[in-house]
Motif scaffolding. Structure first.
Motif, PDB file in Angstrom:
ATOM      1  N   PHE A 279       0.840  -1.200   0.000  1.00  0.00           N
ATOM      2  CA  PHE A 279       0.000   0.000   0.000  1.00  0.00           C
ATOM      3  C   PHE A 279       0.876   1.251   0.000  1.00  0.00           C
ATOM      4  O   PHE A 279       1.928   1.282   0.647  1.00  0.00           O
ATOM      5  N   GLU A 280       0.431   2.274  -0.716  1.00  0.00           N
ATOM      6  CA  GLU A 280       1.238   3.489  -0.849  1.00  0.00           C
ATOM      7  C   GLU A 280       1.186   4.357   0.394  1.00  0.00           C
ATOM      8  O   GLU A 280       2.114   5.120   0.664  1.00  0.00           O
ATOM      9  N   ASP A 281       0.097   4.267   1.166  1.00  0.00           N
ATOM     10  CA  ASP A 281       0.003   5.060   2.386  1.00  0.00           C
ATOM     11  C   ASP A 281      -0.942   4.361   3.355  1.00  0.00           C
ATOM     12  O   ASP A 281      -1.724   3.477   2.979  1.00  0.00           O
ATOM     13  N   VAL A 282      -0.863   4.743   4.615  1.00  0.00           N
ATOM     14  CA  VAL A 282      -1.621   4.067   5.659  1.00  0.00           C
ATOM     15  C   VAL A 282      -3.118   4.347   5.550  1.00  0.00           C
ATOM     16  O   VAL A 282      -3.945   3.512   5.938  1.00  0.00           O
ATOM     17  N   THR A 283      -3.470   5.517   5.003  1.00  0.00           N
ATOM     18  CA  THR A 283      -4.899   5.836   4.843  1.00  0.00           C
ATOM     19  C   THR A 283      -5.565   4.886   3.853  1.00  0.00           C
ATOM     20  O   THR A 283      -6.647   4.343   4.116  1.00  0.00           O
ATOM     21  N   THR A 284      -4.912   4.670   2.709  1.00  0.00           N
ATOM     22  CA  THR A 284      -5.445   3.737   1.710  1.00  0.00           C
ATOM     23  C   THR A 284      -5.514   2.326   2.282  1.00  0.00           C
ATOM     24  O   THR A 284      -6.485   1.593   2.056  1.00  0.00           O
ATOM     25  N   PHE A 285      -4.481   1.945   3.035  1.00  0.00           N
ATOM     26  CA  PHE A 285      -4.438   0.627   3.656  1.00  0.00           C
ATOM     27  C   PHE A 285      -5.599   0.452   4.629  1.00  0.00           C
ATOM     28  O   PHE A 285      -6.321  -0.549   4.594  1.00  0.00           O
ATOM     29  N   THR A 286      -5.803   1.427   5.509  1.00  0.00           N
ATOM     30  CA  THR A 286      -6.855   1.324   6.517  1.00  0.00           C
ATOM     31  C   THR A 286      -8.227   1.227   5.865  1.00  0.00           C
ATOM     32  O   THR A 286      -9.088   0.432   6.285  1.00  0.00           O
ATOM     33  N   ARG A 287      -8.430   2.016   4.823  1.00  0.00           N
ATOM     34  CA  ARG A 287      -9.719   1.996   4.117  1.00  0.00           C
ATOM     35  C   ARG A 287      -9.961   0.617   3.488  1.00  0.00           C
ATOM     36  O   ARG A 287     -11.058   0.054   3.601  1.00  0.00           O
ATOM     37  N   ALA A 288      -8.946   0.078   2.814  1.00  0.00           N
ATOM     38  CA  ALA A 288      -9.094  -1.228   2.165  1.00  0.00           C
ATOM     39  C   ALA A 288      -9.299  -2.329   3.200  1.00  0.00           C
ATOM     40  O   ALA A 288     -10.111  -3.242   3.007  1.00  0.00           O
ATOM     41  N   PHE A 289      -8.570  -2.249   4.311  1.00  0.00           N
ATOM     42  CA  PHE A 289      -8.675  -3.281   5.342  1.00  0.00           C
ATOM     43  C   PHE A 289     -10.045  -3.250   6.009  1.00  0.00           C
ATOM     44  O   PHE A 289     -10.662  -4.293   6.248  1.00  0.00           O
ATOM     45  N   ARG A 290     -10.529  -2.047   6.301  1.00  0.00           N
ATOM     46  CA  ARG A 290     -11.851  -1.934   6.933  1.00  0.00           C
ATOM     47  C   ARG A 290     -12.940  -2.450   5.993  1.00  0.00           C
ATOM     48  O   ARG A 290     -13.900  -3.091   6.430  1.00  0.00           O
ATOM     49  N   ARG A 291     -12.785  -2.176   4.689  1.00  0.00           N
ATOM     50  CA  ARG A 291     -13.776  -2.656   3.729  1.00  0.00           C
ATOM     51  C   ARG A 291     -13.793  -4.182   3.678  1.00  0.00           C
ATOM     52  O   ARG A 291     -14.845  -4.801   3.532  1.00  0.00           O
ATOM     53  N   ALA A 292     -12.624  -4.796   3.837  1.00  0.00           N
ATOM     54  CA  ALA A 292     -12.536  -6.260   3.759  1.00  0.00           C
ATOM     55  C   ALA A 292     -12.960  -6.939   5.051  1.00  0.00           C
ATOM     56  O   ALA A 292     -13.603  -7.994   5.028  1.00  0.00           O
ATOM     57  N   HIS A 293     -12.597  -6.357   6.200  1.00  0.00           N
ATOM     58  CA  HIS A 293     -12.786  -7.048   7.478  1.00  0.00           C
ATOM     59  C   HIS A 293     -13.753  -6.355   8.443  1.00  0.00           C
ATOM     60  O   HIS A 293     -14.080  -6.933   9.488  1.00  0.00           O
ATOM     61  N   GLY A 294     -14.173  -5.147   8.125  1.00  0.00           N
ATOM     62  CA  GLY A 294     -15.082  -4.440   9.022  1.00  0.00           C
ATOM     63  C   GLY A 294     -14.406  -3.896  10.261  1.00  0.00           C
ATOM     64  O   GLY A 294     -15.088  -3.487  11.208  1.00  0.00           O
ATOM     65  N   GLN A 295     -13.079  -3.904  10.302  1.00  0.00           N
ATOM     66  CA  GLN A 295     -12.313  -3.385  11.428  1.00  0.00           C
ATOM     67  C   GLN A 295     -11.074  -2.666  10.915  1.00  0.00           C
ATOM     68  O   GLN A 295     -10.618  -2.927   9.795  1.00  0.00           O
ATOM     69  N   THR A 296     -10.508  -1.803  11.732  1.00  0.00           N
ATOM     70  CA  THR A 296      -9.249  -1.186  11.374  1.00  0.00           C
ATOM     71  C   THR A 296      -8.122  -2.191  11.590  1.00  0.00           C
ATOM     72  O   THR A 296      -8.278  -3.144  12.367  1.00  0.00           O
ATOM     73  N   PRO A 297      -6.980  -1.990  10.935  1.00  0.00           N
ATOM     74  CA  PRO A 297      -5.842  -2.884  11.171  1.00  0.00           C
ATOM     75  C   PRO A 297      -5.429  -2.926  12.649  1.00  0.00           C
ATOM     76  O   PRO A 297      -5.089  -3.992  13.175  1.00  0.00           O
ATOM     77  N   ARG A 298      -5.488  -1.783  13.320  1.00  0.00           N
ATOM     78  CA  ARG A 298      -5.091  -1.721  14.724  1.00  0.00           C
ATOM     79  C   ARG A 298      -6.020  -2.577  15.595  1.00  0.00           C
ATOM     80  O   ARG A 298      -5.572  -3.328  16.473  1.00  0.00           O
ATOM     81  N   ASP A 299      -7.326  -2.461  15.342  1.00  0.00           N
ATOM     82  CA  ASP A 299      -8.293  -3.252  16.119  1.00  0.00           C
ATOM     83  C   ASP A 299      -8.139  -4.751  15.818  1.00  0.00           C
ATOM     84  O   ASP A 299      -8.277  -5.590  16.714  1.00  0.00           O
ATOM     85  N   TRP A 300      -7.853  -5.073  14.564  1.00  0.00           N
ATOM     86  CA  TRP A 300      -7.677  -6.482  14.183  1.00  0.00           C
ATOM     87  C   TRP A 300      -6.479  -7.086  14.896  1.00  0.00           C
ATOM     88  O   TRP A 300      -6.539  -8.204  15.401  1.00  0.00           O
ATOM     89  N   ARG A 301      -5.393  -6.328  14.948  1.00  0.00           N
ATOM     90  CA  ARG A 301      -4.193  -6.809  15.643  1.00  0.00           C
ATOM     91  C   ARG A 301      -4.469  -7.014  17.126  1.00  0.00           C
ATOM     92  O   ARG A 301      -4.058  -8.024  17.714  1.00  0.00           O
ATOM     93  N   ALA A 302      -5.186  -6.081  17.737  1.00  0.00           N
ATOM     94  CA  ALA A 302      -5.496  -6.195  19.166  1.00  0.00           C
ATOM     95  C   ALA A 302      -6.357  -7.423  19.437  1.00  0.00           C
ATOM     96  O   ALA A 302      -6.133  -8.157  20.415  1.00  0.00           O
ATOM     97  N   ALA A 303      -7.335  -7.677  18.560  1.00  0.00           N
ATOM     98  CA  ALA A 303      -8.198  -8.844  18.729  1.00  0.00           C
ATOM     99  C   ALA A 303      -7.406 -10.136  18.563  1.00  0.00           C
ATOM    100  O   ALA A 303      -7.617 -11.117  19.291  1.00  0.00           O
TER     101      ALA A 303
END
Length: 311
Positions: A279-303
């Motif tokens: 991913f080119e930037d963290v904003t694009t990454f977070t948006r794509a990850f939330r669309r796929a998993h319904g959570q932010t990357p940070r929340d997914w890691r914590a879970a």
């Protein structure tokens, strides 16, 4: 698919002759075993996964003369080593080597080393639609240059090892035959050869996108050009599977990021994981990850950490 097993060289000779062509087989281990997972896709192409103890197989001149088949074997050596011989020449094979030989000619396979495993595509020469001279030259060499390191060989064997579950046997047959065609043409150093089927083009493009997923800024026009097709043709191939090249690439990057986030030994920051996943930037990454998993990357890691802590 049907599965056949043998505990003696004589039984193995019957198994191999039934699935391929009549051969003479010999065993080299006291506790010989053989297993054949054989999948005919149509009347002109089949896929087999073969595992054996040490063995040899010979297609004698007499057996070859009586052949009513124009099949070729394209074989990937997955473990152990051996020797493939035919037409007065021979080649050594090791894990990753790809060999090709005709069933209507004598040949000898020395797989006397233990723990053999091959993935074999048996296909009619006529059905490939290749110039006869090209096929002759390929078979005379016995070995495909580069083996599984070759992009086209990797494309063929990654497909036949795990065909899409949504594909019908006839579609899988057409794509596997197409990818064999591409591999043989590519072995003549013709550069990248465009698959003729949508399934074949999609598979090769998906392989390219997986292998370059961590490269930022991939342009789909460049992907199309790499495969010698128009951008429109590339998108049409993906549309048949209900997706787009860009969506496939995004999903592959999210899969890579998900594995990193779930790895308890990974200490990379979210920003570094985004970069490591393409991913080119963290904003694009977070948006794509939330669309796929319904959570932010940070929340997914914590879970993931919480779940691993419970274990």
């Amino acid at each position: 698919m049907f599965v056949l097993e043998a505990e003696t060289a004589d039984d193995w000779e019957s198994v191999v002759s039934r699935c391929f062509v009549p051969l003479r087989c010999a065993g080299f281990e006291k506790t010989f075993t053989g297993r054949m997972e054989h999948t005919p896709l149509d009347e002109r192409i089949s896929i087999s996964r073969v595992t054996t103890g040490g063995t040899s197989a010979e297609r004698t001149e007499r057996l070859a003369r009586g052949s009513g088949s124009d099949d070729v074997h394209i074989s990937l050596q997955r473990s152990s080593r051996g020797i493939v011989a035919g037409d007065g020449s021979a080649t050594s094979v090791a894990p990753g080597a790809v060999s090709i030989y005709a069933t209507d000619r004598p040949y000898y396979l020395d797989y006397s080393w233990p723990e053999q495993e091959q993935l074999i595509v048996q296909v009619s020469r006529e059905s490939l639609g290749l110039p006869e001279r090209m096929l002759e030259d390929t078979m005379n060499r016995l070995a495909v240059p580069g083996g599984i390191r070759d992009v086209a060989a990797r494309g063929l064997f990654s497909y036949v090892a795990d065909p899409p579950i949504t594909a019908s046997p006839l579609e899988s047959a057409d794509v596997a035959r197409d990818l064999a065609y591409v591999m043989i043409r590519s072995s003549f150093r013709e550069g990248t050869v465009a698959p003729r089927t949508s399934g074949g083009l999609r598979h090769m493009a998906q392989q390219f996108l997986r292998e370059h997923a961590t490269t930022p800024g991939i342009d789909m026009a460049d992907v199309a050009q790499h495969h010698f097709v128009s951008r429109r043709r590339l998108y049409q191939a993906f549309e048949k599977a209900g997706t787009t090249p860009a969506a496939y690439l995004r999903a592959e990057r999210v899969r890579r990021a998900t594995r990193l986030l779930e790895d308890p030994e990974n200490t990379l920051s979210i920003e570094r994981i985004a970069q490591a996943s393409g991913f080119e930037d963290v904003t694009t990454f977070t948006r794509a990850f939330r669309r796929a998993h319904g959570q932010t990357p940070r929340d997914w890691r914590a879970a993931a950490k919480a779940t691993q802590g419970v274990r």
